[in-house]
Write an enzyme that holds these catalytic residues in place. Structure first.
Site, PDB file in Angstrom:
ATOM      1  N   LYS A   1       0.812  -1.222   0.000  1.00  0.00           N
ATOM      2  CA  LYS A   1       0.000   0.000   0.000  1.00  0.00           C
ATOM      3  C   LYS A   1       0.841   1.266   0.000  1.00  0.00           C
ATOM      4  CE  LYS A   1      -4.314  -1.465   0.002  1.00  0.00           C
ATOM      5  NZ  LYS A   1      -5.291  -1.070  -1.021  1.00  0.00           N
TER       6      LYS A   1
ATOM      7  N   SER B   1      -3.823 -11.628   3.110  1.00  0.00           N
ATOM      8  CA  SER B   1      -4.023 -11.437   1.674  1.00  0.00           C
ATOM      9  C   SER B   1      -3.113 -12.341   0.855  1.00  0.00           C
ATOM     10  CB  SER B   1      -3.786  -9.971   1.293  1.00  0.00           C
ATOM     11  OG  SER B   1      -4.727  -9.125   1.913  1.00  0.00           O
TER      12      SER B   1
END
Length: 330
Positions: A41, A264
């Site tokens: 991110k 994830s």
């Protein structure tokens, strides 16, 4: 070794793990957790903030606000601390304690939503709170990672080219879908530069991103309760949905082999293996997927037997005993 003057200047972008010794498939994992934000991110946060500053949306006295299940919040917390912005992360009760504390260590304020919206789930409730903040104070700036072009552009210019350069004979690119920024950026890059590569999206069961029926989800990262504005399904060849207990099993299998990744990653690897099992009988297909973060923020959840048992039942721990026995035998 580089010398840096700002934390976002450092990011390991060329590390891949060959998973063939574990899964007997030509599956490679691009590792994105080695930066000061601890996840992929950072790329999107860096680009979105830069575009907002260039457009004059962000400036002295601005307060950043973003809805995040965790990793984007940490990345923006780090950037806000470095650039002198106040930052408020609006998250929900699924965000793990380590992530919340990391954001607070950077000086961010964390608001946790405890009740989901009756239709749009926790994400809908988070977004409504963000919108209320913006309406109440003109200095509050919502970067909106779900629609900001910088989200996918960051991966079009970095993640996609890095994978293409390392794997000139790649057959399949498997990307987990959250905001779909990584998916859309990489898919756009490969459609333009390597159109023969198949794009497989991986989503969590219970997510509505690709039209699935909504249901409770417990692992932050992938999946949404509102279809992301960035998503363009014309860039995706197929979608694989993964049950959360399978995420747990893959994470623990990786850890049993010395690789400690977040939820994830487990979902993406589980989806990649499921797709390869169904479509690659000769086992020669070469595939890449992405590990968005590492595992230390998930010690109290994915890697805690009591949490797994309470959340998914004892069957989610099936295979741990055999893996531990195999590890002891090595």
């Amino acid at each position: 070794m580089p010398v840096i003057s700002a934390p976002h200047e450092f990011d390991v972008s060329d590390l891949f793990v060959d998973l063939h010794p574990i899964f007997a498939r030509h599956l490679y994992l691009k590792v994105e957790g080695f930066n000061f934000a601890g996840s992929i991110k950072l790329k999107a946060a860096r680009e979105i903030v830069a575009q907002a500053e260039a457009a004059g949306v962000l400036g002295p006295g601005s307060t950043l606000v973003e809805s995040s299940s965790g990793n984007m919040g940490v990345a923006l917390s780090m950037l806000a601390a470095n650039r002198g912005y106040r930052f408020v992360c609006v998250t929900d009760s699924r965000c793990n304690a380590a992530t919340r504390r990391t954001m607070q260590a950077f000086g961010a304020e964390v608001h946790t939503i405890t009740e989901p919206h009756p239709v749009d789930g926790f994400l809908g409730a988070r977004i409504r709170y963000v919108q209320e903040m913006c309406a109440a104070d003109e200095k509050v700036v919502w970067l909106n990672q779900y629609e900001a072009p910088g989200n996918w552009m960051a991966h079009y210019s970095t993640t996609g080219p890095a994978i293409a350069s390392k794997f000139p004979e790649l057959d399949v690119l498997v990307i987990g879908a959250g905001t779909t920024g990584t998916l859309m950026g990489c898919a756009r890059y490969f459609q333009e530069h390597r159109p023969g590569v198949k794009i497989v999206a991986v989503d969590s069961v219970g997510s509505v991103t690709f039209g699935g029926a909504p249901s409770p989800r417990h692992i932050p990262g992938l999946g949404t309760s509102i279809r992301p504005g960035l998503l363009d399904e014309s860039y995706v060849d197929t979608v694989v949905h993964v049950e959360e207990p399978d995420t747990v099993r893959i994470c623990r299998q990786l850890a049993a082999n010395g690789y400690h990744f977040g939820g994830s990653t487990g979902t993406a690897v589980a989806g990649a293996l499921a797709w390869m099992q169904e479509n690659c009988a000769d086992r020669s297909t070469r595939a890449v997927t992405i590990a968005p973060d590492l595992g230390e923020r998930y010690l109290d959840t994915l890697y805690d037997d009591n949490w797994v048992r309470d959340t998914f039942g004892a069957t989610a721990l099936a295979g741990d005993e055999e893996r531990n026995e195999g590890r002891a035998a090595r």
